[in-house]
Each structure stands twice: as structure tokens, then as C-alpha cells.
Design a protein around this motif. Structure first.
Motif, PDB file in Angstrom:
ATOM      1  N   PHE A   1       0.828  -1.207   0.000  1.00 28.96           N
ATOM      2  CA  PHE A   1       0.000   0.000   0.000  1.00 28.96           C
ATOM      3  C   PHE A   1       0.861   1.255   0.000  1.00 28.96           C
ATOM      4  O   PHE A   1       0.535   2.231  -0.699  1.00 28.96           O
ATOM      5  CB  PHE A   1      -0.938   0.007   1.208  1.00 28.96           C
ATOM      6  CG  PHE A   1      -2.255  -0.658   0.953  1.00 28.96           C
ATOM      7  CD1 PHE A   1      -3.199  -0.068   0.129  1.00 28.96           C
ATOM      8  CD2 PHE A   1      -2.568  -1.879   1.543  1.00 28.96           C
ATOM      9  CE1 PHE A   1      -4.412  -0.681  -0.118  1.00 28.96           C
ATOM     10  CE2 PHE A   1      -3.784  -2.491   1.300  1.00 28.96           C
ATOM     11  CZ  PHE A   1      -4.710  -1.889   0.469  1.00 28.96           C
ATOM     12  N   ARG A   2       1.935   1.260   0.764  1.00 27.06           N
ATOM     13  CA  ARG A   2       2.814   2.441   0.772  1.00 27.06           C
ATOM     14  C   ARG A   2       3.406   2.662  -0.612  1.00 27.06           C
ATOM     15  O   ARG A   2       3.444   3.807  -1.100  1.00 27.06           O
ATOM     16  CB  ARG A   2       3.934   2.251   1.789  1.00 27.06           C
ATOM     17  CG  ARG A   2       4.948   3.394   1.799  1.00 27.06           C
ATOM     18  CD  ARG A   2       6.091   3.114   2.749  1.00 27.06           C
ATOM     19  NE  ARG A   2       7.072   4.189   2.748  1.00 27.06           N
ATOM     20  CZ  ARG A   2       8.104   4.277   1.902  1.00 27.06           C
ATOM     21  NH1 ARG A   2       8.280   3.330   0.964  1.00 27.06           N
ATOM     22  NH2 ARG A   2       8.953   5.287   1.967  1.00 27.06           N
ATOM     23  N   GLN A   3       3.875   1.607  -1.264  1.00 25.90           N
ATOM     24  CA  GLN A   3       4.444   1.756  -2.599  1.00 25.90           C
ATOM     25  C   GLN A   3       3.405   2.285  -3.584  1.00 25.90           C
ATOM     26  O   GLN A   3       3.722   3.093  -4.462  1.00 25.90           O
ATOM     27  CB  GLN A   3       4.976   0.405  -3.090  1.00 25.90           C
ATOM     28  CG  GLN A   3       6.148  -0.136  -2.287  1.00 25.90           C
ATOM     29  CD  GLN A   3       7.315   0.831  -2.276  1.00 25.90           C
ATOM     30  OE1 GLN A   3       7.610   1.438  -1.249  1.00 25.90           O
ATOM     31  NE2 GLN A   3       7.971   0.976  -3.407  1.00 25.90           N
ATOM     32  N   TYR A   4       2.170   1.837  -3.436  1.00 28.19           N
ATOM     33  CA  TYR A   4       1.122   2.297  -4.343  1.00 28.19           C
ATOM     34  C   TYR A   4       0.810   3.770  -4.098  1.00 28.19           C
ATOM     35  O   TYR A   4       0.696   4.564  -5.047  1.00 28.19           O
ATOM     36  CB  TYR A   4      -0.136   1.453  -4.168  1.00 28.19           C
ATOM     37  CG  TYR A   4      -1.315   1.989  -4.932  1.00 28.19           C
ATOM     38  CD1 TYR A   4      -1.422   1.805  -6.308  1.00 28.19           C
ATOM     39  CD2 TYR A   4      -2.313   2.706  -4.282  1.00 28.19           C
ATOM     40  CE1 TYR A   4      -2.494   2.316  -7.014  1.00 28.19           C
ATOM     41  CE2 TYR A   4      -3.388   3.212  -4.983  1.00 28.19           C
ATOM     42  CZ  TYR A   4      -3.476   3.015  -6.344  1.00 28.19           C
ATOM     43  OH  TYR A   4      -4.537   3.528  -7.042  1.00 28.19           O
ATOM     44  N   PHE A   5       0.675   4.172  -2.842  1.00 32.19           N
ATOM     45  CA  PHE A   5       0.305   5.551  -2.526  1.00 32.19           C
ATOM     46  C   PHE A   5       1.427   6.529  -2.867  1.00 32.19           C
ATOM     47  O   PHE A   5       1.156   7.704  -3.114  1.00 32.19           O
ATOM     48  CB  PHE A   5      -0.071   5.677  -1.050  1.00 32.19           C
ATOM     49  CG  PHE A   5      -1.372   5.003  -0.703  1.00 32.19           C
ATOM     50  CD1 PHE A   5      -2.453   5.086  -1.554  1.00 32.19           C
ATOM     51  CD2 PHE A   5      -1.507   4.273   0.471  1.00 32.19           C
ATOM     52  CE1 PHE A   5      -3.660   4.463  -1.255  1.00 32.19           C
ATOM     53  CE2 PHE A   5      -2.703   3.647   0.782  1.00 32.19           C
ATOM     54  CZ  PHE A   5      -3.786   3.745  -0.084  1.00 32.19           C
ATOM     55  N   LEU A   6       2.669   6.062  -2.866  1.00 30.46           N
ATOM     56  CA  LEU A   6       3.756   6.946  -3.287  1.00 30.46           C
ATOM     57  C   LEU A   6       3.610   7.355  -4.747  1.00 30.46           C
ATOM     58  O   LEU A   6       4.040   8.437  -5.141  1.00 30.46           O
ATOM     59  CB  LEU A   6       5.107   6.244  -3.074  1.00 30.46           C
ATOM     60  CG  LEU A   6       5.612   6.142  -1.640  1.00 30.46           C
ATOM     61  CD1 LEU A   6       6.905   5.329  -1.585  1.00 30.46           C
ATOM     62  CD2 LEU A   6       5.834   7.529  -1.030  1.00 30.46           C
TER      63      LEU A   6
ATOM     64  N   PHE B   1       0.612   7.592  -6.242  1.00 32.30           N
ATOM     65  CA  PHE B   1      -0.711   8.169  -6.457  1.00 32.30           C
ATOM     66  C   PHE B   1      -0.568   9.665  -6.748  1.00 32.30           C
ATOM     67  O   PHE B   1       0.212  10.362  -6.108  1.00 32.30           O
ATOM     68  CB  PHE B   1      -1.582   7.956  -5.216  1.00 32.30           C
ATOM     69  CG  PHE B   1      -3.027   8.295  -5.415  1.00 32.30           C
ATOM     70  CD1 PHE B   1      -3.889   7.365  -5.959  1.00 32.30           C
ATOM     71  CD2 PHE B   1      -3.513   9.543  -5.069  1.00 32.30           C
ATOM     72  CE1 PHE B   1      -5.226   7.656  -6.149  1.00 32.30           C
ATOM     73  CE2 PHE B   1      -4.851   9.857  -5.256  1.00 32.30           C
ATOM     74  CZ  PHE B   1      -5.707   8.915  -5.802  1.00 32.30           C
ATOM     75  N   PRO B   2      -1.320  10.212  -7.723  1.00 33.39           N
ATOM     76  CA  PRO B   2      -1.182  11.640  -8.089  1.00 33.39           C
ATOM     77  C   PRO B   2      -1.475  12.565  -6.909  1.00 33.39           C
ATOM     78  O   PRO B   2      -2.571  12.550  -6.346  1.00 33.39           O
ATOM     79  CB  PRO B   2      -2.234  11.810  -9.197  1.00 33.39           C
ATOM     80  CG  PRO B   2      -2.458  10.442  -9.747  1.00 33.39           C
ATOM     81  CD  PRO B   2      -2.283   9.506  -8.590  1.00 33.39           C
ATOM     82  N   LYS B   3      -0.491  13.377  -6.555  1.00 28.65           N
ATOM     83  CA  LYS B   3      -0.677  14.296  -5.435  1.00 28.65           C
ATOM     84  C   LYS B   3      -1.643  15.419  -5.772  1.00 28.65           C
ATOM     85  O   LYS B   3      -2.222  16.041  -4.868  1.00 28.65           O
ATOM     86  CB  LYS B   3       0.674  14.889  -5.028  1.00 28.65           C
ATOM     87  CG  LYS B   3       1.629  13.892  -4.392  1.00 28.65           C
ATOM     88  CD  LYS B   3       2.900  14.583  -3.934  1.00 28.65           C
ATOM     89  CE  LYS B   3       3.839  13.591  -3.243  1.00 28.65           C
ATOM     90  NZ  LYS B   3       5.086  14.248  -2.777  1.00 28.65           N
ATOM     91  N   GLU B   4      -1.796  15.719  -7.062  1.00 26.05           N
ATOM     92  CA  GLU B   4      -2.674  16.811  -7.459  1.00 26.05           C
ATOM     93  C   GLU B   4      -4.105  16.593  -6.983  1.00 26.05           C
ATOM     94  O   GLU B   4      -4.804  17.533  -6.595  1.00 26.05           O
ATOM     95  CB  GLU B   4      -2.661  16.976  -8.985  1.00 26.05           C
ATOM     96  CG  GLU B   4      -1.324  17.416  -9.561  1.00 26.05           C
ATOM     97  CD  GLU B   4      -0.321  16.275  -9.669  1.00 26.05           C
ATOM     98  OE1 GLU B   4      -0.746  15.117  -9.436  1.00 26.05           O
ATOM     99  OE2 GLU B   4       0.853  16.552  -9.964  1.00 26.05           O
TER     100      GLU B   4
ATOM    101  N   ASN C   1     -10.495   6.193  -6.122  1.00 28.67           N
ATOM    102  CA  ASN C   1      -9.640   6.136  -7.305  1.00 28.67           C
ATOM    103  C   ASN C   1      -8.614   5.009  -7.232  1.00 28.67           C
ATOM    104  O   ASN C   1      -7.717   4.934  -8.085  1.00 28.67           O
ATOM    105  CB  ASN C   1      -8.902   7.472  -7.492  1.00 28.67           C
ATOM    106  CG  ASN C   1      -9.817   8.582  -7.944  1.00 28.67           C
ATOM    107  OD1 ASN C   1     -10.153   8.696  -9.117  1.00 28.67           O
ATOM    108  ND2 ASN C   1     -10.245   9.413  -6.995  1.00 28.67           N
ATOM    109  N   SER C   2      -8.726   4.140  -6.230  1.00 27.87           N
ATOM    110  CA  SER C   2      -7.777   3.039  -6.063  1.00 27.87           C
ATOM    111  C   SER C   2      -8.492   1.692  -5.935  1.00 27.87           C
ATOM    112  O   SER C   2      -7.948   0.751  -5.362  1.00 27.87           O
ATOM    113  CB  SER C   2      -6.912   3.279  -4.811  1.00 27.87           C
ATOM    114  OG  SER C   2      -6.300   4.534  -4.843  1.00 27.87           O
ATOM    115  N   LEU C   3      -9.697   1.587  -6.485  1.00 28.29           N
ATOM    116  CA  LEU C   3     -10.482   0.378  -6.304  1.00 28.29           C
ATOM    117  C   LEU C   3      -9.821  -0.834  -6.951  1.00 28.29           C
ATOM    118  O   LEU C   3      -9.966  -1.961  -6.460  1.00 28.29           O
ATOM    119  CB  LEU C   3     -11.887   0.583  -6.868  1.00 28.29           C
ATOM    120  CG  LEU C   3     -12.743   1.623  -6.128  1.00 28.29           C
ATOM    121  CD1 LEU C   3     -14.126   1.712  -6.760  1.00 28.29           C
ATOM    122  CD2 LEU C   3     -12.850   1.285  -4.640  1.00 28.29           C
ATOM    123  N   ASN C   4      -9.109  -0.636  -8.070  1.00 24.37           N
ATOM    124  CA  ASN C   4      -8.415  -1.765  -8.714  1.00 24.37           C
ATOM    125  C   ASN C   4      -7.388  -2.381  -7.772  1.00 24.37           C
ATOM    126  O   ASN C   4      -7.308  -3.605  -7.619  1.00 24.37           O
ATOM    127  CB  ASN C   4      -7.730  -1.312  -9.999  1.00 24.37           C
ATOM    128  CG  ASN C   4      -8.720  -1.034 -11.108  1.00 24.37           C
ATOM    129  OD1 ASN C   4      -9.859  -1.477 -11.059  1.00 24.37           O
ATOM    130  ND2 ASN C   4      -8.291  -0.289 -12.107  1.00 24.37           N
TER     131      ASN C   4
END
Length: 297
Positions: free
Chosen positions: A178-183, A185-188, A211-214
Motif C-alpha cells: 500500500f505504501r508503494q502504491y500511494f507513493l 498516487f497523483p498528489k494533485e 480512485n484506487s479500487l483496482n
């Protein structure tokens, strides 16, 4: 004639090359399809053996002459399995469902919040906490097994859903994913949410999760399969037959005194059906979610 002949000679090699390219591509695709078909057949052989033996008698399973399918399909094996008073197989299926679903929901919530906090909330000790989480992956399960059992036993959680579920509600590896995925993730999107007055929790719940359901579906699939297939911990905690999960119930059909082959195969076939349905339903999101972690190979 002299002006057109050279042009014809120049165009012939190009057409031949195109034809040979098409033929080569078709042969390559055919070879690929054949290889995939062979791999699929090899993959399906264990499932065929499960279904075939689950609808056979013990004599047909252990007999010298192998038949593709038994002459008379033993559909009565299904009712025999659920009518067996020594093992409440329906109860074990329900226990596994409760444990697997609860662990999936709990791990997704806890690990996604932890991963989001490590990836987004600025804190001077964030890296130290992250390294500590990674350190848990290096500790063998056998080292923490006895202390976990002593703690659960002292809390009186033996033979209960709490003892089966709560100790497994955190996974260092899932938190890392999860941390790797959120890093990435678009910060905008999160910055726009903060402009609207949302904090970290609001941005996580209203922007990041939808926006992360997949990725959540991919982690849910893996977590559900792991929770359903768990054996050692449910075997120790579920000492009463009423708290057995399906994997523990399967082991009861094979003892030192008797081995009931058709019941083992029928119980195994039924026990894998939920996993097959979950995988078939979520396989598209599973592939996409794993690809979004940034981990390859």
C-alpha cells in the motif's frame, strides 16, 4: 514496356515480404496458442482429478484400472459429506467465510491507513517506522507463534472468532504494498481535496480510495485466499469442532485408522469453489492492481 518492367520487379519483393511476414506472424500466433492451450490443460489436470474422484467410490479411486469418469457418478457423496455427524462441514465452511471476509476487510482498512500515513503524512520518524514494518517480514512465523497463542489464550479467545481473526489483522507485506502504491498516487488530486477543506482522512476516504479500487480489489483477492487457506493457526485456536475452519475439517478425514478418499476429494472440491469464484470475478482487477504496485518479476 521498358519503363514499367523495372517498377514491377521492384514491387514483387515487397509483396513477397509482406506475405511471408503474415505467414510468419500467423505461425507464431498459432505456436503461442498451442503453448497456452497445453499450459491450460496441465493446469486443469488437478481440478479434473478432484472432480473425478469426488464423484467416484473408494474402490474406483484406488482401483488398478483408471477410467476417465466413473460409470455411475456418485452424487450421493455430496449429501453424505454434509450428513456426516462426525464433522460439521457446513459449519466449517461458514467459519472459513467469516474469518476470510473479516480478515480481508480488517487488513485492507488497517494496512491501507498505515501505508497512506507512511507515504503522505510528514513525520520525522516515518522512515524508522517503515523500516520497523519491513523488519517484521524478516521474523519467522514460528518465532511469534507461541507468544501469540499465549496472549490469545490469556485473553480467553480460544475457540472464538476473535482468536482466529484479530491476531492476523496486520500484514507488514500488505502495508508495504500500500505504501508503494500511494507513493505513486497523483498528489494533485489530494491537493485539490485539501483546497476544498478536507484533511488527510477526508482525502483518503473521498479521493484516494474511490480512485484506487483496482488495487484494493487485488489486495482483497490475495488476502481472502490467504485467510481461506490458513491452517496452522486455526488448528491451534479452534480446538472445539464447532470452531473448525474448512482446512481443519479437511484434515479430519484422514486419520491413522481410516482414510475416506471420496469424502476427502468431495470436501476439497467444494472448499475450493469459493476461491475459484473470487478469482474469476476479480482476476481483471488483480492483474491491474499488482501492476500498479511498481513491483515487477
Amino acid at each position: 514496356m521498358t519503363t514499367t518492367t523495372p517498377g514491377i520487379r521492384k514491387t514483387r519483393p515487397t509483396a513477397e515480404k509482406r506475405r511471408s511476414g503474415r505467414v510468419g506472424g500467423m505461425m507464431g500466433n498459432t505456436g503461442l496458442y498451442i503453448a497456452i492451450g497445453i499450459a491450460a490443460l496441465l493446469f486443469l489436470i488437478p481440478f479434473y482429478i478432484l472432480v473425478r474422484n469426488s464423484l467416484s467410490t473408494d474402490a474406483e479411486i484406488t482401483g488398478e484400472h483408471w477410467k476417465f469418469f466413473p460409470t455411475h457418478l456418485q452424487w450421493g457423496n455430496v449429501s453424505e459429506l454434509f450428513d456426516d455427524t462426525s464433522v460439521d462441514f457446513a459449519r466449517s465452511l461458514w467459519n472459513s467465510l467469516v474469518v476470510a471476509v473479516s480478515m480481508t476487510v480488517g487488513i485492507l482498512l488497517v494496512c491501507s491507513l498505515a501505508g497512506y500515513a507512511l507515504a503522505r503524512i510528514p513525520y520525522k520518524h516515518a522512515n524508522k517506522i517503515f523500516y520497523a514494518v519491513l523488519g517484521t517480514l524478516m521474523v519467522p512465523t514460528s518465532v511469534t507463534f507461541v507468544p501469540s497463542f499465549v496472549l490469545v489464550s490469556s485473553l480467553g479467545w480460544v475457540d472464538s472468532y476473535r482468536g482466529l481473526i484479530i491476531p492476523g489483522l496486520f500484514s507488514g507485506f500488505t502495508c508495504f504494498l500500500f505504501r508503494q502504491y500511494f507513493l505513486g498516487f497523483p498528489k494533485e488530486l489530494e491537493e485539490a481535496a485539501r483546497v476544498d477543506g478536507l484533511g488527510y482522512w477526508g482525502a483518503y476516504w473521498r479521493v484516494v480510495v474511490p480512485n484506487s479500487l483496482n488495487f484494493f480489489a487485488a489486495m482483497a483477492t490475495i488476502t481472502f485466499i490467504n485467510g481461506w487457506n490458513a491452517f496452522l493457526w486455526p488448528l491451534v485456536i479452534g480446538q472445539d469442532p464447532g470452531s473448525w475452519t474448512v482446512q481443519v475439517a479437511l484434515s479430519s478425514y484422514m486419520t491413522n485408522q481410516t482414510v475416506i478418499f471420496h469424502q476427502i476429494f468431495m470436501a476439497t472440491t467444494i472448499s475450493i469453489l469459493p476461491l475459484v469464484f473470487v478469482f474469476l470475478f476479480l482476476q481483471r482487477w488483480l492483474v491491474q492492481g499488482i501492476a500498479q504496485t511498481g513491483i515487477k518479476g
